[in-house]
Write a protein that holds these residues in place. Structure first.
Motif, short mmCIF file in Angstrom:
data_model
loop_
_atom_site.label_atom_id
_atom_site.label_comp_id
_atom_site.label_asym_id
_atom_site.label_seq_id
_atom_site.Cartn_x
_atom_site.Cartn_y
_atom_site.Cartn_z
N SER A 196 4.75 10.84 4.78
CA SER A 196 5.33 9.63 5.37
C SER A 196 4.24 8.58 5.54
O SER A 196 3.04 8.91 5.57
N ASN A 197 4.66 7.33 5.68
CA ASN A 197 3.69 6.28 5.97
C ASN A 197 2.99 6.56 7.30
O ASN A 197 1.79 6.30 7.45
N HIS A 198 3.76 7.08 8.27
CA HIS A 198 3.18 7.35 9.58
C HIS A 198 2.00 8.31 9.50
O HIS A 198 1.03 8.18 10.23
N PHE A 199 2.12 9.28 8.62
CA PHE A 199 1.03 10.26 8.44
C PHE A 199 -0.27 9.52 8.09
O PHE A 199 -1.34 9.77 8.68
N VAL A 200 -0.17 8.58 7.15
CA VAL A 200 -1.37 7.88 6.68
C VAL A 200 -1.90 6.94 7.78
O VAL A 200 -3.11 6.86 8.01
N VAL A 201 -0.99 6.26 8.46
CA VAL A 201 -1.39 5.37 9.55
C VAL A 201 -2.14 6.19 10.61
O VAL A 201 -3.22 5.80 11.09
N LEU A 202 -1.58 7.34 10.96
CA LEU A 202 -2.21 8.19 11.98
C LEU A 202 -3.61 8.63 11.54
O LEU A 202 -4.56 8.60 12.33
N CYS A 203 -3.74 9.04 10.29
CA CYS A 203 -5.07 9.49 9.81
C CYS A 203 -6.09 8.37 9.95
O CYS A 203 -7.20 8.60 10.44
N PHE A 204 -5.73 7.16 9.52
CA PHE A 204 -6.70 6.07 9.63
C PHE A 204 -6.99 5.71 11.09
O PHE A 204 -8.13 5.35 11.42
N ALA A 205 -5.99 5.84 11.96
CA ALA A 205 -6.24 5.61 13.40
C ALA A 205 -7.30 6.60 13.90
O ALA A 205 -8.23 6.23 14.63
N LEU A 206 -7.15 7.84 13.48
CA LEU A 206 -8.12 8.87 13.91
C LEU A 206 -9.49 8.62 13.28
O LEU A 206 -10.53 8.77 13.95
N ALA A 249 0.83 -1.20 0.00
CA ALA A 249 0.00 0.00 0.00
C ALA A 249 0.87 1.26 0.00
O ALA A 249 0.61 2.20 -0.75
N LEU A 250 1.89 1.27 0.86
CA LEU A 250 2.67 2.50 1.07
C LEU A 250 4.16 2.20 1.07
O LEU A 250 4.60 1.21 1.67
N VAL A 251 4.92 3.07 0.42
CA VAL A 251 6.38 2.96 0.42
C VAL A 251 6.96 4.28 0.89
O VAL A 251 6.62 5.35 0.36
N ASP A 252 7.85 4.20 1.89
CA ASP A 252 8.46 5.42 2.44
C ASP A 252 9.92 5.07 2.70
O ASP A 252 10.23 4.38 3.67
#
Ligand code: J2J
Length: 539
Positions: A88-98, A46-49
């Motif tokens: 960053s991948n973390h940005f996307v992970v954080l958004c979905f967590a929220l 899904a994501l590459v960083d």
């Protein structure tokens, strides 16, 4: 505030529900969509960083851990969280967590500094603030400490990177599992708050709901004919609507494609990522597209995998549009979009005339547009006027901005874009200019009022006017004209002063001109055209 908020949220939910009832918007949250995408594309990347690859499964599981960690910090449904992260991948992970929790990310940009961040805190009262430790030479921990001291609403600062005195994002990835019974938001709830360029002293927040934002991304991916083979390069800052959801990251995930994160949009980083990851689609603003064209003339990186280049955010010169395919070897798509909603795209089957000379037609047949003359009546077909719009994924009001909303929206709920457009016989829009008091500097919007208000407070400034000036590199640069008693007052001092007042670099004037008195028009208004001419001559 709370009463206002619940009324606002209820009205927004009603408006979106009617599009759900009509079968336009699917009734799913962004989290529910991720569950579907995970089922369909589980092990796909899904994501590459950098060297970090995350599958659909990995993305969903990481987001669940982060959601659990956020929950332990007391963050939950209805809360806002200020997010100021680079791509960053973390940005996307954080958004979905929220999204999972029903908490709303506020999409600040890494470029923002204290003044904007302060204003966002005042307006949206975030309970947490997420920043990198450092990015492009700036220390965000210092900013976060400063901001959280002034805003007690911020109970948690989260650092993506190393930190001695705050929680780190890494710790959230290692939380205990999320309780599966944690309630989910409704599709008509606000999913995220985007920032508007605006025309006033403070940024306006754009409330996008789960259902409308998913539609925005999924329909955009269809128009771009994306598939599981698509590889999207996130080159522009992903807190922007364009790379986030038009189709951007969310649209790519909706088809099982792969997103590649670039930290900057410069050709040096982007070209090698395109070569390495076989990128097929990306989005740029016109000044970056020009830079890429210039580089490609001598650069030998293999970017032949690139099939589609989307360009939008500010005016694309026809001459540049016509160079895209011959030099970069890919198709061009013009995009006229706005974080408030409406998206116009040229289509992949359009002839080169249409692609080079128009900014596309609306994404959805449910998009309503009006083009109005100054007296409020519709213009004759083909004439230019102000664009107003209403539709399934367009807002009917900014977040908690009741007074401003009375001016920015009509009684029927149309958004008054401030853009001057005309429509061709086959429904395509051409952006002719704008009525709003804004400078569009390389796609970043500057509210003229905000800068003028600060500059007139400077002891050396008696009066001041900020204007856009056509610029080869930026599209438009900002020029401040000042009436001042101090002839030594110069651009460097202006920039220092604005930095001290917490303004990001992009909002600071690029040019300063002294003037003894304002040139006037025949109706005794300041003649801004004459000022623009002066700015060009003195450059
Ligand atoms: C001229 N002006 C344009 C264009 C936007 C996709 C693309 C862009 C944005 C964006 C976006 C323009 N030609 N092709 O959110 O999803 C100006 C108009 C518009 C304003 C919106 C997306 N494309 N503009 O730029 O919210 O003035 O969104 O009203 O930042 O940019 O700005 P913004």
């Amino acid at each position: 505030k709370e009463k206002n908020e619940s009324g606002f949220i209820a009205a927004l939910a009603d408006a979106k529900q009617s599009y759900i009832d009509d079968g336009v918007l699917p009734p799913l949250t962004l989290w529910q969509w991720l569950e579907i995408w995970d089922r369909n594309y589980h092990q796909h990347t899904a994501l590459v960083d950098g060297d970090e690859y995350l599958s659909y499964q990995g993305l969903k599981e990481s987001a669940e851990y982060v959601a659990a960690g956020l929950q332990q910090q007391g963050i939950g449904a209805g809360d806002t969280v200020l997010v100021q992260l680079p791509n960053s991948n973390h940005f996307v992970v954080l958004c979905f967590a929220l999204f999972r929790l029903g908490a709303k990310p506020i999409m600040a940009m890494p470029a923002h500094r204290e003044k904007d961040i302060n204003a966002l805190c005042q307006q949206a009262q975030p309970v947490a603030y997420v920043v990198p430790d450092h990015f492009l030479g700036f220390n965000y921990q210092v900013l976060a400490d400063h901001i959280s001291q002034q805003h007690p609403c911020i109970r948690t600062v989260i650092i993506d990177g190393k930190s001695a005195n705050h929680l780190t994002f890494e710790q959230f990835l290692h939380s205990a599992p999320l309780d599966p019974d944690t309630p989910q938001p409704s599709p008509t709830n606000i999913a995220l708050l985007l920032l508007s360029g605006g025309t006033t002293g403070t940024p306006k927040l754009i409330p996008r709901t789960h259902a409308d934002y998913a539609f925005n991304a999924i329909e955009s991916a269809k128009v771009c004919r994306m598939s599981p083979q698509s590889v999207y390069l996130a080159a522009l800052p992903i807190s922007h609507n364009f790379p986030l959801a038009c189709p951007g990251i969310l649209g790519t995930l909706s088809v099982g494609g792969k997103v590649v994160m670039a930290k900057t949009a410069g050709d040096d980083e982007a070209f090698s990522l395109i070569e390495q990851e076989k990128v097929t689609i990306t989005a740029l603003v016109p000044p970056l597209a020009k830079l890429w064209l210039e580089t490609k003339e001598w650069d030998e990186t293999d970017i032949s995998s690139l099939q589609l280049l989307q360009i939008g955010g500010s005016r694309l010169e026809e001459k540049v549009a016509r160079q895209i395919t011959p030099i970069l070897g890919c198709q061009l798509q013009q995009v006229f979009g706005m974080a408030e909603g409406l998206l116009c795209y040229t289509r992949l089957d359009d002839d080169i005339e249409t692609v080079a000379t128009t900014q596309g037609k609306p994404l959805s047949t449910a998009d309503q547009i009006q083009i109005l003359a100054p007296d409020g009546s519709p213009v004759s077909p083909g004439e230019a006027g102000e664009l107003l719009t209403k539709g399934p994924y367009t807002i009917k009001g900014y977040y908690l901005a009741e007074e401003h909303n009375k001016k920015a929206f009509t009684q029927e709920g149309f958004y008054q874009s401030g853009d001057l457009v005309r429509q061709t016989a086959n429904g395509y829009l051409i952006v002719e200019g704008r009525l709003k008091e804004q400078i569009n500097r390389a796609g970043e919007k500057i509210a003229i009022a905000e800068i003028e208000e600060l500059l007139v407070e400077h002891p050396d400034v008696i009066d001041c006017i900020l204007i856009p000036v056509p610029d080869e590199r930026l599209g438009e640069r900002s020029c401040a004209f000042v009436i001042s008693d101090n002839p030594a007052f110069d651009l460097q001092q202006v920039q220092q002063y604005l930095t001290q007042h917490g303004l990001p670099r992009y909002k600071q004037p690029d040019q300063l001109e002294h003037i003894a008195m304002w040139p006037l028009t025949t109706v005794s208004k300041v003649n801004k055209q004459a000022l623009s001419q002066l700015a060009i001559e003195n450059d």
